[in-house]
Motif scaffolding. Structure first.
Motif, mmCIF file in Angstrom:
data_model
loop_
_atom_site.group_PDB
_atom_site.id
_atom_site.type_symbol
_atom_site.label_atom_id
_atom_site.label_comp_id
_atom_site.label_asym_id
_atom_site.label_seq_id
_atom_site.Cartn_x
_atom_site.Cartn_y
_atom_site.Cartn_z
ATOM 1 N N LEU A 225 0.830 -1.209 0.000
ATOM 2 C CA LEU A 225 0.000 0.000 0.000
ATOM 3 C C LEU A 225 0.866 1.262 0.000
ATOM 4 N N VAL A 226 1.947 1.261 0.773
ATOM 5 C CA VAL A 226 2.860 2.409 0.770
ATOM 6 C C VAL A 226 3.523 2.543 -0.603
ATOM 7 N N ALA A 227 3.971 1.410 -1.173
ATOM 8 C CA ALA A 227 4.604 1.450 -2.496
ATOM 9 C C ALA A 227 3.624 1.956 -3.548
ATOM 10 N N TYR A 228 2.363 1.493 -3.448
ATOM 11 C CA TYR A 228 1.373 1.959 -4.419
ATOM 12 C C TYR A 228 1.123 3.458 -4.283
ATOM 13 N N PHE A 229 0.983 3.947 -3.061
ATOM 14 C CA PHE A 229 0.705 5.369 -2.856
ATOM 15 C C PHE A 229 1.810 6.229 -3.465
ATOM 16 N N LEU A 230 3.058 5.841 -3.261
ATOM 17 C CA LEU A 230 4.174 6.606 -3.815
ATOM 18 C C LEU A 230 4.196 6.540 -5.337
ATOM 19 N N LEU A 231 3.922 5.345 -5.870
ATOM 20 C CA LEU A 231 3.896 5.174 -7.322
ATOM 21 C C LEU A 231 2.740 5.953 -7.936
ATOM 22 N N GLU A 232 1.587 5.882 -7.292
ATOM 23 C CA GLU A 232 0.409 6.609 -7.773
ATOM 24 C C GLU A 232 0.640 8.109 -7.708
ATOM 25 N N LEU A 233 1.297 8.578 -6.671
ATOM 26 C CA LEU A 233 1.614 10.006 -6.555
ATOM 27 C C LEU A 233 2.497 10.454 -7.722
#
Length: 477
Positions: A225-233
């Motif tokens: 979830l943290v990796a996705y949030f950073l990638l999505e940002l």
């Protein structure tokens, strides 16, 4: 009525062959020795997997129109030589056994979840972005253990895609959705994923996975979830033509329609629990395969629940949901061939150290005779990524002794490794778990250019393998 009606027809037709169970019929499977099977019998299965992997990339138009014929070709590539080598009777027994004990219950459950969840429309002004999308993925991860990975995936994938309509970068969101909602989130209860449900039927306590896989699941899901949030940002900031934001007063208003299907989701859960807890002691023999009465009742109830959903859900709700039968039909055809061609592969694995895959199987036992837990995790997971994770779970469950009380006791870490491997690594490929393929099919139908089979594996290797290496070091070394 699509696949639901077809499933009902199959179940009804099967009933014509019901006769009281007799041990004599079990001898029908004794026409060959699994230990004598050559690894060449795995060629049709490998061909089926390579077709799924390569043909959409190399011959997309042909595959889109003829994937059912390709699946039939590979199924016959196993069935015909096997019938010649071991006889039509043995072949028919193996196919009937695979259909009745695995494929038909599997596709009926998926069809019911697909039908019911497809009647729930999450509408309103949802604006996809780093915060909103991450929240949806987190919600789906939690939901997956209670309504199953298929149910959670089918409820949330369409509103997630609608929330991100008009965006250029959507692929990463669907990929992480498959990681979290379609797989890893289902690790906390037997209702979440088929392998854990099979363990429950074998005698593993209902809340055993909740207590023993909780930290594993939270750790992996949290990292992703943290990796996705950073990638999505990152991708969100690169969007050049973001759709206009809705009026701030309406942006968070969510309208859920088709709520009459929510009780039906709980009815599906109830039907599954009924088949596990109700033991009337009545069984039937269908061409050498023992079928328990509670299994038949479960499947009939699931078909009835799906039909009720079709009857009570307004057509407009399904139309606005972008619902159609093609994804479940595609899964049904492809997995029919997979369940057929996997028969000799599973048989060789069950032969253990006496079979053609002995070097692979022997890796899970140390020189002192004790289980090698890290090997159980990676072998169960590695095979689950390409084979169906439910029978793979059973193979390694039995290799570890098959005694649920011992596996929950002195061998608890071994059972944890088997369970985590089967559930988590189903996310490594499109075919590791049935919801994966359904989500991909829905995304493609909505215009998302999803990566190829191997392209997806690049994503899963980059983001999942480090997580699996971490939990291997923390829990299984």
């Amino acid at each position: 009525m699509g696949v639901t009606g077809r499933a009902m027809a199959v179940a009804a037709a099967s009933g014509l062959f019901l006769i009281p169970w007799s041990p004599a019929h079990a001898a029908a499977s004794a026409g060959y020795a699994a230990a004598d099977l050559s690894p060449l019998w795995g060629v049709p299965f490998a061909g089926m997997l390579l077709s799924i992997a390569l043909m959409p990339l190399l011959a997309n138009r042909f595959w889109h129109h003829h994937y059912g014929k390709v699946a039939l070709f590979w199924a016959l590539a196993f069935i015909v030589p096997f019938a010649i080598a071991y006889g039509p009777s043995v072949t028919a027994h193996e196919l009937v056994h695979a259909a009745l004990s695995e494929y038909i219950p599997f596709i009926i459950l998926l069809g019911a979840l697909f039908t019911v969840s497809g009647g729930i429309l999450v509408a309103g002004h949802i604006h996809g972005g780093p915060g909103t999308n991450t929240l949806i993925l987190a919600l789906g991860t939690v939901m997956a253990s209670f309504i199953g990975t298929t149910g959670a995936s089918m409820v949330l994938i369409r509103p997630l895609l609608r929330a991100n309509e008009g965006r250029k970068h959507v692929v990463h969101t669907v990929v992480f959705f498959i990681f979290l909602v379609s797989n890893i989130g289902g690790a906390l209860t037997p209702l979440g994923d088929p392998p854990l449900f099979l363990g429950f039927l074998k005698g593993v306590s209902f809340f055993w996975t909740t207590t023993h896989l909780f930290t594993d699941t939270v750790l992996v899901a949290g990292i992703l979830l943290v990796a996705y949030f950073l990638l999505e940002l990152y991708f969100y900031r690169r969007e050049t033509n973001l759709p206009a934001r809705p009026d701030p007063s309406d942006e968070t208003r969510i309208d859920i329609r088709g709520l009459q299907n929510v009780p039906l989701l709980f009815a599906i859960i109830g039907a599954i629990l009924l088949s596990a807890l109700w033991k009337p002691g009545i069984s039937f023999d269908i061409y050498g395969t023992r079928v328990e009465l509670q299994w038949i009742v479960r499947d009939v109830l699931l078909i009835v629940i799906a039909l009720i959903s079709v009857a009570i859900t307004p057509r407009l709700v399904r139309e606005r949901n972008g619902f159609d039968w093609e994804p479940i039909l595609e899964v049904g055809k492809l997995f029919a061939a997979i369940f057929a061609t996997i028969i000799p592969v599973i048989a060789i694995l069950k032969a253990g150290s006496n079979g053609a895959f002995a070097p692979l199987v022997d890796l899970v036992t140390g020189p002192d005779g004790k289980p090698v837990n890290i090997a159980y995790f990676w072998l169960t997971g590695g095979l689950s990524a390409f084979l169906d994770n439910a029978p793979t779970y059973l193979v390694f469950f039995n290799l570890a002794g098959g005694d649920p009380h011992r596996l929950m006791g002195s061998l608890a870490v071994t059972l944890e490794a088997i369970s985590a491997g089967a559930v988590f690594m189903g996310a490594m490929t499109y075919i590791g778990n049935a919801p994966n393929f359904m989500v991909v099919s829905i995304a493609r139908h909505r215009g998302v250019k999803m990566p190829s089979f191997f392209g997806y594996m690049v994503w899963s290797s980059i983001f999942l393998l480090p997580c699996f290496a971490l939990i291997s070091w923390l829990y299984f070394v």
